[in-house]
Every structure is written in structure tokens, then in C-alpha cells.
Design a protein around this motif. Structure first.
Motif, PDB file in Angstrom:
ATOM      1  N   LYS A 118      -7.971   6.783  -1.191  1.00  8.85           N
ATOM      2  CA  LYS A 118      -7.732   5.457  -1.777  1.00  8.85           C
ATOM      3  C   LYS A 118      -6.581   4.738  -1.046  1.00  8.85           C
ATOM      4  O   LYS A 118      -6.688   3.571  -0.676  1.00  8.85           O
ATOM      5  CB  LYS A 118      -7.386   5.638  -3.262  1.00  8.85           C
ATOM      6  CG  LYS A 118      -7.258   4.359  -4.010  1.00  8.85           C
ATOM      7  CD  LYS A 118      -7.117   4.623  -5.486  1.00  8.85           C
ATOM      8  CE  LYS A 118      -7.194   3.293  -6.197  1.00  8.85           C
ATOM      9  NZ  LYS A 118      -7.322   3.422  -7.617  1.00  8.85           N
ATOM     10  N   GLN A 119      -5.497   5.486  -0.810  1.00  4.36           N
ATOM     11  CA  GLN A 119      -4.343   4.890  -0.120  1.00  4.36           C
ATOM     12  C   GLN A 119      -4.729   4.487   1.309  1.00  4.36           C
ATOM     13  O   GLN A 119      -4.273   3.450   1.818  1.00  4.36           O
ATOM     14  CB  GLN A 119      -3.185   5.896  -0.100  1.00  4.36           C
ATOM     15  CG  GLN A 119      -1.922   5.371   0.576  1.00  4.36           C
ATOM     16  CD  GLN A 119      -1.363   4.122  -0.107  1.00  4.36           C
ATOM     17  OE1 GLN A 119      -1.332   4.040  -1.339  1.00  4.36           O
ATOM     18  NE2 GLN A 119      -0.934   3.136   0.683  1.00  4.36           N
ATOM     19  N   SER A 120      -5.599   5.271   1.941  1.00  7.89           N
ATOM     20  CA  SER A 120      -5.934   4.961   3.336  1.00  7.89           C
ATOM     21  C   SER A 120      -6.665   3.624   3.433  1.00  7.89           C
ATOM     22  O   SER A 120      -6.491   2.881   4.395  1.00  7.89           O
ATOM     23  CB  SER A 120      -6.720   6.102   3.993  1.00  7.89           C
ATOM     24  OG  SER A 120      -8.062   6.070   3.613  1.00  7.89           O
ATOM     25  N   SER A 121      -7.459   3.281   2.407  1.00  7.92           N
ATOM     26  CA  SER A 121      -8.115   1.964   2.401  1.00  7.92           C
ATOM     27  C   SER A 121      -7.069   0.848   2.470  1.00  7.92           C
ATOM     28  O   SER A 121      -7.195  -0.095   3.260  1.00  7.92           O
ATOM     29  CB  SER A 121      -8.896   1.750   1.088  1.00  7.92           C
ATOM     30  OG  SER A 121     -10.177   2.312   1.132  1.00  7.92           O
ATOM     31  N   GLY A 181      -5.606  -3.607   9.856  1.00  8.33           N
ATOM     32  CA  GLY A 181      -6.708  -4.389  10.422  1.00  8.33           C
ATOM     33  C   GLY A 181      -6.467  -5.890  10.305  1.00  8.33           C
ATOM     34  O   GLY A 181      -6.725  -6.654  11.252  1.00  8.33           O
ATOM     35  N   ALA A 182      -5.951  -6.316   9.155  1.00  7.47           N
ATOM     36  CA  ALA A 182      -5.685  -7.754   8.971  1.00  7.47           C
ATOM     37  C   ALA A 182      -4.585  -8.207   9.939  1.00  7.47           C
ATOM     38  O   ALA A 182      -4.690  -9.274  10.569  1.00  7.47           O
ATOM     39  CB  ALA A 182      -5.296  -8.033   7.521  1.00  7.47           C
ATOM     40  N   LEU A 214     -14.365  -4.668  15.901  1.00  8.34           N
ATOM     41  CA  LEU A 214     -13.453  -3.640  15.379  1.00  8.34           C
ATOM     42  C   LEU A 214     -14.207  -2.531  14.660  1.00  8.34           C
ATOM     43  O   LEU A 214     -15.150  -2.804  13.907  1.00  8.34           O
ATOM     44  CB  LEU A 214     -12.482  -4.247  14.355  1.00  8.34           C
ATOM     45  CG  LEU A 214     -11.460  -5.258  14.841  1.00  8.34           C
ATOM     46  CD1 LEU A 214     -10.504  -5.616  13.704  1.00  8.34           C
ATOM     47  CD2 LEU A 214     -10.670  -4.693  16.005  1.00  8.34           C
ATOM     48  N   VAL A 215     -13.771  -1.302  14.884  1.00  2.07           N
ATOM     49  CA  VAL A 215     -14.257  -0.163  14.106  1.00  2.07           C
ATOM     50  C   VAL A 215     -13.108   0.272  13.204  1.00  2.07           C
ATOM     51  O   VAL A 215     -11.998   0.532  13.678  1.00  2.07           O
ATOM     52  CB  VAL A 215     -14.674   0.998  15.035  1.00  2.07           C
ATOM     53  CG1 VAL A 215     -14.976   2.258  14.222  1.00  2.07           C
ATOM     54  CG2 VAL A 215     -15.904   0.598  15.858  1.00  2.07           C
ATOM     55  N   VAL A 216     -13.374   0.299  11.894  1.00  7.46           N
ATOM     56  CA  VAL A 216     -12.319   0.619  10.922  1.00  7.46           C
ATOM     57  C   VAL A 216     -12.721   1.902  10.185  1.00  7.46           C
ATOM     58  O   VAL A 216     -13.787   1.954   9.559  1.00  7.46           O
ATOM     59  CB  VAL A 216     -12.143  -0.535   9.910  1.00  7.46           C
ATOM     60  CG1 VAL A 216     -10.928  -0.275   9.025  1.00  7.46           C
ATOM     61  CG2 VAL A 216     -12.030  -1.887  10.616  1.00  7.46           C
ATOM     62  N   ALA A 217     -11.890   2.922  10.276  1.00 10.47           N
ATOM     63  CA  ALA A 217     -12.244   4.222   9.668  1.00 10.47           C
ATOM     64  C   ALA A 217     -10.982   5.050   9.487  1.00 10.47           C
ATOM     65  O   ALA A 217     -10.034   4.932  10.277  1.00 10.47           O
ATOM     66  CB  ALA A 217     -13.215   4.979  10.576  1.00 10.47           C
ATOM     67  N   PRO A 218     -10.958   5.909   8.461  1.00  9.30           N
ATOM     68  CA  PRO A 218      -9.776   6.776   8.307  1.00  9.30           C
ATOM     69  C   PRO A 218      -9.695   7.826   9.408  1.00  9.30           C
ATOM     70  O   PRO A 218     -10.705   8.141  10.054  1.00  9.30           O
ATOM     71  CB  PRO A 218     -10.000   7.428   6.935  1.00  9.30           C
ATOM     72  CG  PRO A 218     -11.467   7.352   6.698  1.00  9.30           C
ATOM     73  CD  PRO A 218     -11.965   6.122   7.415  1.00  9.30           C
ATOM     74  N   THR A 227      -7.262   2.718  12.076  1.00  3.51           N
ATOM     75  CA  THR A 227      -7.197   3.778  11.064  1.00  3.51           C
ATOM     76  C   THR A 227      -6.037   3.452  10.117  1.00  3.51           C
ATOM     77  O   THR A 227      -5.375   2.417  10.275  1.00  3.51           O
ATOM     78  CB  THR A 227      -6.970   5.168  11.693  1.00  3.51           C
ATOM     79  OG1 THR A 227      -5.608   5.266  12.127  1.00  3.51           O
ATOM     80  CG2 THR A 227      -7.921   5.442  12.840  1.00  3.51           C
ATOM     81  N   GLU A 228      -5.777   4.354   9.174  1.00  2.00           N
ATOM     82  CA  GLU A 228      -4.664   4.129   8.249  1.00  2.00           C
ATOM     83  C   GLU A 228      -3.317   4.335   8.926  1.00  2.00           C
ATOM     84  O   GLU A 228      -2.271   4.034   8.352  1.00  2.00           O
ATOM     85  CB  GLU A 228      -4.798   5.010   7.001  1.00  2.00           C
ATOM     86  CG  GLU A 228      -4.542   6.502   7.192  1.00  2.00           C
ATOM     87  CD  GLU A 228      -5.780   7.258   7.704  1.00  2.00           C
ATOM     88  OE1 GLU A 228      -6.635   6.655   8.398  1.00  2.00           O
ATOM     89  OE2 GLU A 228      -5.878   8.470   7.418  1.00  2.00           O
TER      90      GLU A 228
END
Ligand code: MRU
Length: 337
Positions: free
Chosen positions: A125-128, A135-136, A263-267, A324-325
Motif C-alpha cells: 500500500k505504501q509503495s503505491s 512518477g508525478a 513510463l513503466v511504473v511498478a514496485p 518504482t517506490e
């Protein structure tokens, strides 16, 4: 919980899944305390999306332990069931990663395993939140402080994680900061994660959107409608090659041709540093019926052969950054994550 729903929770010693095969028509929750129907649910995409599959794997370990205690399974049967859970879907590394991480706690006893699973879910949850911010910041830094039109593929939001999401989490954060004009959500054939799930989440978040057929994405991008595209990932190789829902590669190629960010967004848990390149990623091939039938009705000639890969791999050279996070990685030729 801000989104008003949870894709997966541990409640009263059962795993409760929001049935994603029924969204947006109904919000139905199903409880699981046995492995066979739980694996079936994973394979039918009742729960789906790489980070949510990680959490499903973590709580699944507790489910397997509890079922073993109730039914008197041997230690060997229990380990075999954990292997079945780990291998239920092959491409999203998060599932296998979480099962292996959580089963290491077995010698500490069932309650320690449950505590470790809860910990994994709360870190997800925190990583989101952290991916959303990184990312922003990346997008605003690259394109300036302006409302943007963003394209996304598949579903990478609260349905795919225990938080706001990966790519969709960044979009939600951009919206919070006032920088989303609108979102183009690819419908995502053949199971419609975009038009059913992403559109549902965008609607709930009051973010303006269009859904488009996957085949319209390249036109939308090359006609100048889109400022940037963002997707999630199921497995990222050490060199940055990224597997994601089938159709992601076409979006990446169009962004490359148009010269806009992809962009690729992933933990970090989606990064599989044990494989050097995307060619080593096992791509799940799904059944004929997803293509030959629509809502149970045959739409292709009887006996039509299909090619139905669930994922494709985008080479790192077409990815502007992996978010990533922890970091935003801009991977130059020959570099690794
Ligand atoms: O087959 P699915 O729906 O599990 O595929 C999901 C995706 O491809 C997602 O984009 C990916 O898992 C990232 S989810 C944050």
C-alpha cells in the motif's frame, strides 16, 4: 481506505476478493479458505494485477497452512500446495516472490506467517503512494506544470494493488495536483481490464476519461492527443525489459515514434534481477475461448486456432523511465536496474 473498495483483504480467517470478473456490473465479494477454488480464482482473474497477486500469494500461504491443519495434510502435502499456489500464474513475478518470501516464516508458526503477510500488504500500500509521488514528479519535471492527457493500458489501480496503484496511482496523484486534463484508457483485449476496471476506477476518482480500442492507441498518440503514456509491469528484467499486458509494446512503439514519454511504473518487487533480459520472461498463453467466444457465445469459426499471449515484453530502449517506490530509473544502453 480511500477508494471505497478493497481488491483483497484477510477477514475472519478467510481471504476476501472483490470479484473483478463482475466489475463494473456488480461489486461482489467472495471468501476463500480452500486452495483449489482460490487457485481457480487467480487463474480466472477474480484477483489480478502483479502487486495484488503478490498480496494474494502472501495470504494464500496462510490459507494453505490453515487448510492443512483442518484436513490433516502432511508437511510434504503442504509444501506441494504452496508450490501450486506459487505457480498459479507464471508471468507476474510478485506471486512467486511473495509465496517464497512468506513461506520462509513457516518454522515460526502460523501467526508469524500471518503477521508477515499483513506486513507485505501494508508495504504494498505504501509503495503505491511513493510511486505516485516519484512518477508525478518525473512527469512534471519532464513536461512542465501543465494539465496533461495521459494514456494507459490494462488496469494498474486500486484493483491491482492494495493502494492507489502503480501507473494509475501516478495518474491519480497527477490529478490530485491538478495536472490531468484527461485519460485515454485502452480497452485492453480480450478481458477488458481497461474498459471495465480502469474506467470504473477513473469514474470513481472523478478523472475525465475516454476508453478506446487497443487499436486506436497508436493513432491517438501519433495525432498529438497524448502527452505521455504510463503502464504497469508484471516482471522487469535486470536490463529494464518489461513484461506487461498484451498491447503494451504497441503503445511503447507509438510513443517512441511520436517522441513522447513512455513510463513503466511498478514496485521493486516486480523487478526480477535473476533474469538478464526480457527474453527469459515466461509469457502466459491463455485459452482459445477468450478469443473465439464473447460472453459465452461463439464468434469465431468452430476450430479457429488462436494465439493468445496474456503479456508482451517492451524492450528497455523504448522505455523513458521505470518508476518504482524507490527510484526513477532512466536506463541507458548497456545499463541495468
Ligand atoms: O492479466 P492481468 O490483468 O493480471 O494483467 C495485469 C497487468 O498486465 C498489469 O498492467 C500489471 O500486472 C501491473 S498491475 C499494477
Amino acid at each position: 481506505m480511500s477508494s471505497g473498495f478493497e481488491a483483497i483483504v484477510w477477514k475472519e480467517n478467510k481471504i476476501v476478493l472483490l470479484d473483478q470478473t463482475q466489475i463494473p456490473i456488480s461489486e461482489t465479494y467472495i471468501s476463500y479458505d480452500e486452495l483449489a477454488p482460490y487457485i481457480d480464482a487467480i487463474q480466472r482473474l477474480v484477483v489480478r494485477g502483479a502487486p495484488a497477486l503478490g498480496v494474494a500469494g502472501a495470504y494464500g500461504v496462510v490459507l494453505v497452512i490453515d487448510e492443512a491443519a483442518r484436513k490433516g495434510h502432511s508437511a510434504q502435502e503442504l509444501e506441494h500446495n504452496l508450490d501450486l499456489l506459487r505457480d498459479a500464474r507464471p508471468t507476474a513475478v510478485n506471486l512467486a516472490w511473495a509465496v517464497e518470501k512468506i513461506r520462509k516464516h513457516l518454522p515460526e508458526g502460523r501467526d508469524a506467517v500471518l503477521a508477515a503477510a499483513h506486513q507485505l500488504a501494508s508495504e504494498d500500500k505504501q509503495s503505491s503512494t511513493d510511486m505516485g509521488n516519484i512518477g508525478a514528479d518525473w512527469l512534471i519535471n519532464k513536461l512542465g506544470s501543465k494539465p496533461m492527457t495521459l494514456l494507459t493500458h490494462c488496469n494498474t489501480g486500486s484493483l491491482a494493488t492494495t493502494g492507489t496503484g502503480t501507473a494509475l496511482g501516478v495518474i491519480k496523484e497527477m490529478h490530485k495536483r491538478g495536472f490531468v486534463k484527461e485519460v485515454y484508457a485502452d480497452e485492453t483485449r480480450p478481458l477488458l481490464q481497461g474498459s471495465r476496471l480502469t474506467a470504473w476506477e477513473l469514474m470513481k476518482s472523478d478523472i475525465p476519461y475516454h476508453i478506446e480500442p487497443d487499436g486506436a492507441a497508436a493513432m491517438a498518440i501519433l495525432s498529438g492527443r497524448i502527452d505521455a503514456a504510463l503502464i504497469g509491469a508484471d516482471r522487469i528484467a535486470k536490463n529494464g525489459d518489461s513484461a506487461n499486458k498484451i498491447g503494451s509494446l504497441s503503445v511503447a512503439l507509438a510513443c517512441h515514434a511520436a517522441g513522447i514519454p513512455f513510463l513503466v511504473v511498478a514496485p521493486e518487487s516486480t523487478v526480477d534481477r535473476s533474469i538478464k533480459t526480457g527474453s527469459e520472461i515466461h509469457i502466459e498463453i491463455r485459452g482459445d475461448e477468450e478469443l473465439t467466444h464473447f460472453k459465452g457465445i461463439q464468434v469465431a469459426p468452430i476450430g479457429a486456432k488462436t494465439f493468445n499471449p496474456a503479456f508482451d515484453v517492451t524492450p528497455a530502449k523504448y522505455i523513458s523511465a521505470v518508476i518504482t517506490e524507490k527510484h526513477s530509473y532512466e536506463i541507458a544502453e548497456g545499463q541495468t536496474l
